[in-house]
Structures are given as structure tokens and as C-alpha cells.
Design an enzyme around this catalytic site. Structure first.
Site, short mmCIF file in Angstrom:
data_model
loop_
_atom_site.label_atom_id
_atom_site.label_comp_id
_atom_site.label_asym_id
_atom_site.label_seq_id
_atom_site.Cartn_x
_atom_site.Cartn_y
_atom_site.Cartn_z
N LYS A 143 0.75 -1.44 -0.03
CA LYS A 143 -0.08 0.08 -0.22
C LYS A 143 0.72 1.19 0.03
O LYS A 143 0.63 2.14 -0.71
CB LYS A 143 -0.82 0.00 1.25
N THR A 161 3.96 1.51 -0.85
CA THR A 161 4.52 1.51 -2.47
C THR A 161 3.67 1.93 -3.24
O THR A 161 4.07 2.74 -4.02
CB THR A 161 5.13 0.23 -2.68
N ARG A 218 1.56 8.34 6.89
CA ARG A 218 1.92 8.44 8.38
C ARG A 218 3.19 8.06 8.78
O ARG A 218 3.97 7.66 8.02
CB ARG A 218 1.02 7.10 8.94
N LYS A 265 8.35 -6.07 10.23
CA LYS A 265 7.86 -5.61 9.03
C LYS A 265 8.85 -4.79 8.37
O LYS A 265 8.88 -4.29 7.17
CB LYS A 265 6.51 -4.97 9.32
N ALA A 294 -3.52 0.62 12.06
CA ALA A 294 -4.91 0.58 11.72
C ALA A 294 -5.65 -0.73 12.48
O ALA A 294 -6.75 -0.94 12.45
CB ALA A 294 -5.12 0.77 10.27
N PHE A 351 -3.44 -1.57 6.79
CA PHE A 351 -4.10 -2.75 6.78
C PHE A 351 -5.14 -2.83 5.59
O PHE A 351 -4.89 -2.13 4.71
CB PHE A 351 -4.23 -3.46 8.06
N PHE A 379 4.53 -8.47 -8.92
CA PHE A 379 5.64 -9.16 -8.35
C PHE A 379 6.58 -9.64 -9.38
O PHE A 379 5.88 -10.08 -10.57
CB PHE A 379 5.49 -10.22 -7.21
N TRP A 425 6.98 -0.57 -8.11
CA TRP A 425 8.01 -0.88 -7.46
C TRP A 425 9.30 -1.10 -8.10
O TRP A 425 10.18 -0.62 -7.88
CB TRP A 425 7.59 -2.27 -6.65
P1 ADP Z 1 2.04 -1.90 2.90
O1 ADP Z 1 2.23 -0.66 3.14
O2 ADP Z 1 0.74 -2.73 2.46
O3 ADP Z 1 2.19 -2.58 4.26
P2 ADP Z 1 4.44 -1.73 1.67
O4 ADP Z 1 4.39 -0.92 0.60
O5 ADP Z 1 5.21 -1.44 3.05
O6 ADP Z 1 3.32 -2.68 2.20
O7 ADP Z 1 5.41 -3.08 0.85
C1 ADP Z 1 5.78 -4.04 1.95
C2 ADP Z 1 7.29 -4.56 1.39
O8 ADP Z 1 7.05 -5.31 0.31
C3 ADP Z 1 8.30 -3.42 1.18
O9 ADP Z 1 9.52 -4.05 1.84
C4 ADP Z 1 8.24 -3.46 -0.24
O10 ADP Z 1 9.53 -3.00 -0.64
C5 ADP Z 1 8.05 -4.65 -0.96
N1 ADP Z 1 7.13 -4.61 -2.23
C6 ADP Z 1 6.01 -4.06 -2.14
N2 ADP Z 1 5.57 -4.08 -3.43
C7 ADP Z 1 6.62 -4.96 -4.12
C8 ADP Z 1 6.68 -5.52 -5.26
N3 ADP Z 1 5.98 -5.24 -6.45
N4 ADP Z 1 7.94 -6.51 -5.67
C9 ADP Z 1 8.65 -6.78 -4.71
N5 ADP Z 1 8.56 -6.30 -3.45
C10 ADP Z 1 7.77 -5.36 -2.93
#
Ligand code: ADP
Length: 643
Positions: free
Chosen positions: A81, A83, A105, A116, A339, A378, A466, A495
């Protein structure tokens, strides 16, 4: 294809613009900006809003488009989210030429050093510098810890001193200060007198009976729900005993309490929901710390005389922090995450500020409406539900579209694939094509879409791609999302590619937000219905439960709130983020379950009741291999190992 470097490597390889440049691009004036170092600044939202509203006189100063990013029920790895929030803002701002602001946030150092990791986004869609973002930033969370702990110290000290004081008259004298030789009431003293309907401003005129009522709070120690806080995952402070020192314990019995993580405190929720410093001061005054023993009266931070000092500690925290994405578009960072156990949304003040800055009437936008992209923590059913029913109720704002982030990995998990664990390699089902698990798991996506639709907003499903996702898998998610009623469903590759990878998503968002029909927010429940009805409505309509079950303690607490007049508030249910239900093991779309409500607390200052479902913890613990173990700093001060 060259592999994507680590998040911290990407963050470090990009030289950020000076924050003053970002501010100039947003049309902010020097006096509205308070730089903290080179790449962060506080923005005085009040000055900006006053300036813009005076410029807009006579014209209709409408807001920019308001986009909420939410998700499906996640895996412990996160589904992207943050990202996506960054990637989408980069696409809109750096590639499509909109004034586009991300409102996120401030991360808690609990997850940053726990399981995480940070919350800056990832890959080529990040807030930078990510180390400054993920750790102290400008100190807002520290200020909240200081303020919350001051309040707790004030409450325990008050009980201690009341118990050891000989006469209420003598105690009264110590509560009301002498200024310039004359005893004078403070602002808090006057507020307490007003609450007690004592219409006197001269301390010498109070009768003995009035002095007794004014001075002796007589808080029931068992009624205290406020807790000391720390911004660290620490399971060992969940239950503690305070007051065991020899001097204290000989005069007043030690008390069992516990600590919460700072970002889940009521003061953080107040920061998120306040509309101004003045509103924050009033909300802080309303924080209930406990109940009076005989009368059942709710005792507040104002009664304790602490609300002014708390506000003083938070007077800078109330200003949103300006940073930037890796592609140089602006980001406001404000309020806190979590959240699952709290509001977990960025602040109303930051949203209002950004929405006016992106207004077509703001001269810098030359009539073109910009975008504010913000995030609810979440899944939609947790962060999104609170966003609409608590935050939007407080702000009067309504999102123009919801972006629902889905990943093949979370969908496969909901479809029955083996569990995924942080720090461990993904099972093969996740790294090779498996349409079967995926389609089954799309039931969770469909339920989330249906949940968003209950608020009458367009929904765009963002399929966060991914590397190992196959074309057939992406197609399957797209089909299932559209079948379930999504307005759009698009794959997005921000990403790996930054804003360029999110152009399709951005186009879908532009189109969806222009379709937004209704101006007023649709709420899930009427705040004037009973506490039990409100809880049942959330459980049934959002979680898919058959109902709720109140523990005897929860029932007793609800009775107290009815008596004290706090039962007509919206409700925040703290529960696991790993299931639509209260049980983290129930994946997909569970039905027929009954949500156990263990406890109901009152956050009168934040303006909601706070129910605890099942065994949810209000401070996480650390795992064996925690994030902090990877972190090192070289002699130049460059940090390694943050993610
Ligand atoms: P959320 O905000 O939903 O908790 P994040 O945006 O923090 O998720 O992403 C969680 C993790 O996954 C981060 O380490 C991010 O770099 C990784 N990530 C997110 N999207 C991808 C993607 N498309 N490919 C590889 N890693 C990703």
C-alpha cells in the site's frame, strides 16, 4: 533484467532536492516553512490555509481529488500500500503533470526494528531519505510519548497525593496557584469549576463543600485505562506494576498497569483527528483518565490540570512534515500507523492542507485539479472502515476514489496456499504459477470490493506486480476484480519502475475520481444507535460475522459510558489484521463467526470508543531475528540494513 537494489540503496543513490525547493514548487512561502535539516520541514498549515482562503475570496475554492489507498487482507510481509501510494503519486506528479501530494503516516520504530521494517514504500516508489523518515523524523512521536507519559505521571501522582493529604482545604491550596500574591484559578481549574456548575472565579469564595468536590477527584485505581507508552516493540511492558519504590509503596498501594506502543495512544489519535491546534487543545482536555469512585464521574486530563502542558508539548507536532518521493514529488508525513489497534491514518490537518494546495483555484495549479493520495492501514475492512466512519466523520471530507491494493501472494494465501513467514523464503506455490489458489483467494478481494462499495465510492483495484507473477495470474485477478464490481482493475509495476510503472493505475484513478457521484459520505452506522448495535453492524457488514459477544467486563464498561454520556461516539475495533475475522488463522472470507469483545475503552478526546476483539495486544513483541539486527552505521554516518 538487472535486479532491483535494496530499498536503502535506492534511497541513498537518489540525491533529494532541498526541502525548500519542494516547498517553493508547492507555492509555500518562507514563513510557512520550518526546515529541520536539509530534507524535512514542518509546514504551518494554519498560515497556508489562511493565505489560500483569503486568495480565494469570492471564488469557490474546491479541494483537489482525494484518493484513499487501502488493501486486501494482508500477509505479514505487507502487500504494497505504501509503495503504491508513492508510485501513484509519482505517476500523477512526475509524469502526468498534476500537482500530486502523498499524505502518509510517520512510521513507528516498533515495526521498523521489528518484523515488518519501515513504511517508506519500496523499490523505486519511496519517500526519501528513508532513514530520516523511518526513525525520528522531526520528533512528533517522541513528543507524543512525552505528553502521554506526563499525563500518566500526573494521574498517579494525583491519586498518591490525595491519599496522603490531610484536609481537602489544604489540598485545594496546593492545587490553585498564587500569582503576584493572589490565589488565582488556572484555565483548567476554571474548566473543572464549570463542569461542577460552580459559578465562582474567586478561590476565596468557594464553600467547604465546593472545595471538597473541586479538589478531591478520588479516582478509582481500577478504572484507569490510560497507559504509559514507548515507541518500541516490547512485550515485557504489557503488564507491569508501578509504585513499588519504598517511599511510594509505604504510603499508597502499587498499581498494576501496562504500556502501549506510542502510536496506538489516544494522543496519537487526537493528532490524527484534530482540525487545528485549538481543536487539539479541547480534545486533550476531554481525554478521560478514569472514573470517580463514588459518583461515577468521568475524570479528564482537564480535571488533572494537564491539558495545557500536553498541548504545549504537541504544539509543533500538530504541523505536518514535508518530505519528497524518490521522483521529487511532495509528501506530507503526519500522525501514526497501526490501523489494527488504532486509527492508523494520516492527519486531518495534513489532508485539508494538501487538498487546498491541489485545488484548481490555487494559482500555482492554473485551474487544473490536483491529487492527494493517502493511505489507510492494513485491509480496507480495518483501516478503511475507520477512515470513513471515524476520520471522515471528523473531517467532513470524502474520498473521490478508493484504490484497493492486491497481490498474488496474499490472494494465494487466502486461497489455501501454505503460510508465509517473514524472514523465510516464500513457498514454491508463490513463486510459480498457481491459478487455482489465486482464483479461490479472490473471494477476499471480492469481499473487500463489496465493503468499499458500501460507502458509495468508485474502486480501482491495483494489482501490485511481483517479478514472479505470470500474465495468466494477472489476468485472473483482473477478471475476478471486475466480476466482483470493481470499476477498474489494473496491474501496476511501480516498485520496479517508479512512477512510469504506475501510469495505467494513474489513468484509472483520474477516470474513477471524475465519476465520483455523491458528495456526502455514506457512513456504515448511525452514531446515535446503541454501542452494541454499532459493534454488531461493523462485525456483520464489514467482517462478515454473524454477531458479537460482549464479555462481562465490556458490558460493565459500556454501562459506565452510557451513564457518562459517551455511548454516542463512533467505534474503533482493535483486532487482528490477518483475517476478516478476529481469528488470524481464518483466511479467505470466513462466515458464521461471532466476534468476542473483550473490553471497551473510551477515547473521549479522540472522539470514539475503542473495543478490543479477542486477544489483540496493544504493544507488539520482537521476533528472534528482528529488523534491528541488520542495522549498521559506517563512519560517514550512512546506515545499512533498514528496509
Ligand atoms: P504495506 O504498506 O501494504 O504494508 P509496503 O508498501 O510497505 O506494504 O510493502 C511491503 C514490502 O514489500 C516492502 O518491503 C516493499 O519494498 C515490498 N514490495 C512492495 N511491492 C513490491 C513489489 N511489487 N515487488 C517486490 N517487493 C515489493
Amino acid at each position: 533484467k538487472t535486479p532491483v537494489p535494496s530499498d536503502i540503496e535506492i534511497s541513498r543513490s537518489q540525491k533529494p532536492k532541498k526541502v525548500t525547493t519542494i516547498a517553493t514548487e508547492l507555492g509555500l512561502l518562507e514563513k510557512e516553512l520550518e526546515p529541520y535539516g536539509h530534507y524535512k520541514a514542518k509546514v504551518d498549515a494554519r498560515l497556508v490555509l489562511d493565505r489560500l482562503s483569503s486568495q480565494a475570496e469570492g471564488s469557490n475554492f474546491e479541494n483537489g481529488s482525494y484518493i484513499l489507498v487501502a488493501g486486501i487482507t494482508p500477509t505479514p510481509l505487507g502487500e504494497g500500500k505504501s509503495t503504491t501510494t508513492m508510485g501513484l503519486t509519482q505517476a500523477l506528479g512526475a509524469h502526468l503533470g498534476y500537482n500530486s501530494i502523498a499524505n502518509v503516516r510517520q512510521p513507528s520504530m516498533g515495526p521498523t526494528f521489528g518484523v515488518k521494517g519501515g513504511a517508506a514504500g519500496g523499490g523505486y516508489s519511496q519517500v526519501i531519505p528513508m532513514d530520516e523518515f523511518n526513525m525520528h523524523l522531526t520528533g512528533d512521536i517522541h513528543a507524543i510519548s512525552a505528553a502521554q507519559n506526563l499525563l500518566c505521571a500526573a494521574v498517579d501522582t494525583r491519586m498518591f497525593h490525595e491519599s496522603t493529604s490531610k484536609t481537602s482545604k489544604g489540598f485545594f491550596k496546593r492545587l490553585v496557584p498564587v500569582k503576584k500574591g493572589v490565589r488565582q484559578f488556572t484555565v483548567s481549574n476554571l474548566a473543572r469549576l464549570e463542569k461542577l456548575n460552580i459559578n465562582k472565579t474567586n478561590p476565596d469564595e468557594l464553600t467547604d463543600e465546593e472545595i471538597e468536590r473541586f479538589a478531591i477527584l478520588n479516582i478509582d485505581p481500577d478504572s484507569i485505562t490510560i497507559k504509559r507508552v514507548v515507541d518500541c516493540n516490547d512485550r515485557f511492558v504489557r503488564e507491569i506494576t508501578i509504585g513499588e519504590g519504598k517511599n511510594e509503596a509505604s504510603k499508597y498501594p502499587p498499581r498494576k498497569t501496562g504500556m502501549d506502543i506510542t502510536v496506538a495512544s489516544e494522543l496519537m489519535a487526537i493528532l490524527a483527528l484534530s482540525t487545528s491546534l485549538k481543536d487539539l487543545r479541547q480534545r486533550v482536555g476531554r481525554v478521560v483518565v478514569g472514573t470517580q469512585k463514588e459518583t461515577g464521574e468521568a475524570i479528564t486530563a482537564e480535571d488533572i490540570g494537564c491539558a495545557g502542558a500536553i498541548t504545549a508539548l504537541l504544539k509543533d507536532a500538530v504541523k505536518p512534515n514535508l518530505m519528497q518521493t524518490i521522483e521529487g514529488t511532495p509528501v506530507f508525513v503526519h500522525a501514526g500507523p497501526f490501523a489494527n489497534i488504532s486509527i492508523g491514518a494520516s492527519s486531518v490537518i495534513a489532508d485539508k492542507l494538501a487538498l487546498k494546495l491541489t485545488s484548481p483555484s490555487n494559482p500555482i495549479n492554473a485551474g487544473r485539479k490536483g491529487f492527494v493520495v493517502t493511505e489507510a492501514g492494513f485491509d480496507f475492512t480495518m483501516g478503511g472502515e475507520r477512515f470513513f466512519n471515524i476520520k471522515c466523520r471528523s473531517s467532513g471530507l470524502k474520498p473521490d476514489a478508493v484504490v484497493l491494493v492486491a497481490t498474488s501472494r496474499a490472494l494465494k494465501l487466502h486461497g489455501g496456499a501454505p503460510d508465509v513467514k517473514p524472514g523465510q523464503a516464500l513457498p514454491v506455490e508463490y513463486t510459480t504459477e498457481n491459478i487455482d489458489y489465486l482464483r479461490k483467494g479472490c473471494s477476499n478481494l471480492a469481499k473487500q470490493i463489496a465493503n468499499v462499495k458500501q460507502y458509495d465510492v468508485p474502486v480501482v483495484v491495483a494489482i501490485n506486480q511481483f517479478e514472479t507473477d505470470t500474465a495468466a495470474e494477472i489476468q485472473a485477478i483482473q477478471d475476478e476484480a471486475l466480476k466482483a464490481g470493481a470499476d477498474f482493475a489494473v496491474p501496476t509495476d511501480h516498485w520496479a519502475q517508479g512512477g512510469l510503472g504506475a501510469l495505467n493505475l494513474a489513468s484509472a484513478v483520474v477516470e474513477a475520481s471524475s465519476r465520483s457521484a455523491k458528495k456526502d459520505t455514506t457512513f456504515l452506522y448511525d452514531v446515535n444507535s446503541s454501542v452494541e448495535e454499532k459493534l454488531s453492524t461493523i462485525a456483520q457488514k464489514m467482517y462478515g460475522a454473524s454477531g458479537i459477544e460482549l464479555s462481562p467486563l465490556a458490558r460493565k464498561q459500556i454501562d459506565t459510558y452510557i451513564q457518562q454520556g459517551y455511548d454516542k461516539l463512533p467505534i474503533c475495533i482493535a483486532k487482528t489484521q490477518y483475517s476478516l475475522s478476529h481469528d488470524p488463522l481464518l483466511k479467505g472470507v470466513p462466515t458464521g463467526f461471532v466476534v468476542p469483545i473483550r473490553e471497551v475503552r473510551c477515547s473521549a478526546g479522540a472522539g470514539y470508543l475503542y473495543a478490543l476483539a479477542a486477544e489483540i495486544m496493544t504493544i507488539p513483541g520482537l521476533p528472534t531475528h528482528a529488523g534491528f539486527m541488520n542495522v549498521e552505521v559506517d563512519e560517514d554516518g550512512d546506515i545499512e540494513g533498514l528496509f
